[in-house]
Design a protein around this motif. Sequence first.
Motif, PDB file in Angstrom:
ATOM      1  N   HIS A  67      25.839  28.228  34.566  1.00  0.00           N
ATOM      2  CA  HIS A  67      25.232  29.779  34.380  1.00  0.00           C
ATOM      3  C   HIS A  67      25.500  30.437  33.807  1.00  0.00           C
ATOM      4  CE1 HIS A  67      21.733  31.852  36.510  1.00  0.00           C
ATOM      5  NE2 HIS A  67      22.977  32.783  36.706  1.00  0.00           N
ATOM      6  N   SER A  68      26.567  30.814  34.464  1.00  0.00           N
ATOM      7  CA  SER A  68      27.844  32.082  33.835  1.00  0.00           C
ATOM      8  C   SER A  68      27.758  32.043  32.795  1.00  0.00           C
ATOM      9  CB  SER A  68      28.782  31.577  34.238  1.00  0.00           C
ATOM     10  OG  SER A  68      29.939  33.122  34.118  1.00  0.00           O
ATOM     11  N   TRP A  69      28.039  30.955  31.697  1.00  0.00           N
ATOM     12  CA  TRP A  69      28.478  30.747  30.492  1.00  0.00           C
ATOM     13  C   TRP A  69      26.936  31.210  29.689  1.00  0.00           C
ATOM     14  CZ3 TRP A  69      29.987  25.232  29.991  1.00  0.00           C
ATOM     15  CH2 TRP A  69      32.031  25.262  30.546  1.00  0.00           C
ATOM     16  N   ASP A  70      25.230  30.846  29.747  1.00  0.00           N
ATOM     17  CA  ASP A  70      24.131  31.199  29.545  1.00  0.00           C
ATOM     18  C   ASP A  70      24.075  32.434  29.892  1.00  0.00           C
ATOM     19  OD1 ASP A  70      23.754  28.986  29.246  1.00  0.00           O
ATOM     20  OD2 ASP A  70      22.316  28.152  30.433  1.00  0.00           O
ATOM     21  N   GLU A  71      24.800  33.011  31.007  1.00  0.00           N
ATOM     22  CA  GLU A  71      24.250  34.646  30.447  1.00  0.00           C
ATOM     23  C   GLU A  71      25.184  35.347  30.244  1.00  0.00           C
ATOM     24  OE1 GLU A  71      25.447  36.075  34.316  1.00  0.00           O
ATOM     25  OE2 GLU A  71      23.132  35.166  35.554  1.00  0.00           O
ATOM     26  N   LYS A  72      26.472  35.155  29.816  1.00  0.00           N
ATOM     27  CA  LYS A  72      27.622  35.759  28.447  1.00  0.00           C
ATOM     28  C   LYS A  72      26.828  35.440  27.850  1.00  0.00           C
ATOM     29  CE  LYS A  72      30.979  35.956  31.904  1.00  0.00           C
ATOM     30  NZ  LYS A  72      32.197  35.147  33.125  1.00  0.00           N
ATOM     31  N   LEU A  73      26.530  34.436  26.928  1.00  0.00           N
ATOM     32  CA  LEU A  73      26.221  33.890  25.684  1.00  0.00           C
ATOM     33  C   LEU A  73      24.834  34.293  25.518  1.00  0.00           C
ATOM     34  CD1 LEU A  73      27.141  30.313  24.985  1.00  0.00           C
ATOM     35  CD2 LEU A  73      28.033  32.002  23.941  1.00  0.00           C
ATOM     36  N   ASP A  74      23.496  35.052  26.835  1.00  0.00           N
ATOM     37  CA  ASP A  74      22.614  35.563  25.744  1.00  0.00           C
ATOM     38  C   ASP A  74      22.719  36.537  25.647  1.00  0.00           C
ATOM     39  OD1 ASP A  74      21.127  33.484  25.982  1.00  0.00           O
ATOM     40  OD2 ASP A  74      20.883  33.765  28.653  1.00  0.00           O
ATOM     41  N   ARG A  75      23.979  37.274  26.875  1.00  0.00           N
ATOM     42  CA  ARG A  75      24.512  38.697  26.056  1.00  0.00           C
ATOM     43  C   ARG A  75      25.087  39.470  24.955  1.00  0.00           C
ATOM     44  NH1 ARG A  75      26.078  39.100  32.348  1.00  0.00           N
ATOM     45  NH2 ARG A  75      28.762  38.578  31.192  1.00  0.00           N
ATOM     46  N   LEU A  76      26.092  38.500  25.140  1.00  0.00           N
ATOM     47  CA  LEU A  76      26.187  38.298  23.068  1.00  0.00           C
ATOM     48  C   LEU A  76      25.290  37.779  22.176  1.00  0.00           C
ATOM     49  CD1 LEU A  76      29.386  38.559  20.854  1.00  0.00           C
ATOM     50  CD2 LEU A  76      29.599  35.801  21.948  1.00  0.00           C
ATOM     51  N   GLY A  77      24.289  37.335  22.688  1.00  0.00           N
ATOM     52  CA  GLY A  77      22.961  36.866  21.316  1.00  0.00           C
ATOM     53  C   GLY A  77      22.837  38.789  21.127  1.00  0.00           C
ATOM     54  N   ASN A  78      22.367  39.336  22.356  1.00  0.00           N
ATOM     55  CA  ASN A  78      21.701  40.400  22.397  1.00  0.00           C
ATOM     56  C   ASN A  78      22.828  41.444  21.691  1.00  0.00           C
ATOM     57  OD1 ASN A  78      19.416  39.428  23.437  1.00  0.00           O
ATOM     58  ND2 ASN A  78      20.494  39.616  25.914  1.00  0.00           N
ATOM     59  N   TYR A  79      24.009  41.624  22.315  1.00  0.00           N
ATOM     60  CA  TYR A  79      24.844  42.649  21.314  1.00  0.00           C
ATOM     61  C   TYR A  79      24.837  42.507  19.803  1.00  0.00           C
ATOM     62  CZ  TYR A  79      29.115  44.903  19.704  1.00  0.00           C
ATOM     63  OH  TYR A  79      30.111  45.596  19.504  1.00  0.00           O
ATOM     64  N   MET A  80      25.097  40.891  19.492  1.00  0.00           N
ATOM     65  CA  MET A  80      25.345  40.111  17.870  1.00  0.00           C
ATOM     66  C   MET A  80      23.816  41.497  17.127  1.00  0.00           C
ATOM     67  SD  MET A  80      28.035  39.560  17.412  1.00  0.00           S
ATOM     68  CE  MET A  80      28.306  39.093  15.755  1.00  0.00           C
ATOM     69  N   GLN A  81      22.913  40.894  18.059  1.00  0.00           N
ATOM     70  CA  GLN A  81      21.394  41.334  17.213  1.00  0.00           C
ATOM     71  C   GLN A  81      21.167  43.009  17.104  1.00  0.00           C
ATOM     72  OE1 GLN A  81      18.337  39.738  19.540  1.00  0.00           O
ATOM     73  NE2 GLN A  81      18.184  37.831  18.537  1.00  0.00           N
ATOM     74  N   GLU A  82      21.578  44.089  18.042  1.00  0.00           N
ATOM     75  CA  GLU A  82      21.512  44.883  17.920  1.00  0.00           C
ATOM     76  C   GLU A  82      22.407  45.794  16.975  1.00  0.00           C
ATOM     77  OE1 GLU A  82      23.456  46.970  22.064  1.00  0.00           O
ATOM     78  OE2 GLU A  82      21.435  46.131  22.875  1.00  0.00           O
ATOM     79  N   LEU A  83      24.080  44.941  16.738  1.00  0.00           N
ATOM     80  CA  LEU A  83      24.822  45.167  16.069  1.00  0.00           C
ATOM     81  C   LEU A  83      24.303  45.465  14.070  1.00  0.00           C
ATOM     82  CD1 LEU A  83      28.108  43.919  16.507  1.00  0.00           C
ATOM     83  CD2 LEU A  83      27.033  46.003  16.656  1.00  0.00           C
TER      84      LEU A  83
END
Length: 74
Positions: free
Chosen positions: A58-74
């Motif tokens: 669960h913790s990994w999924d949340e962090k990877l989702d946030r990273l994915g969102n950040y990468m899309q913003e870039l």
Amino acid sequence: MGEIANRLGLSQPQASKHLRALSAAGFVEVQAIANRRICRLRPQPLLELEAWLESFRHSWDEKLDRLGNYMQEL
């Protein structure tokens, strides 16, 4: 051992080294029969490892989702 080494494309000493490590960790059991060594996976330690890893999913999924969102913003 020879069959495992052939299937993995390893030399026999390499395969033996890896299997010794897996055996020492309790993931594999090795049985000597005449001049052959029969290797078997032990499912219980693998199930315990899976349960331990699941506690982090669960913790990994949340962090990877946030990273994915950040990468899309870039």
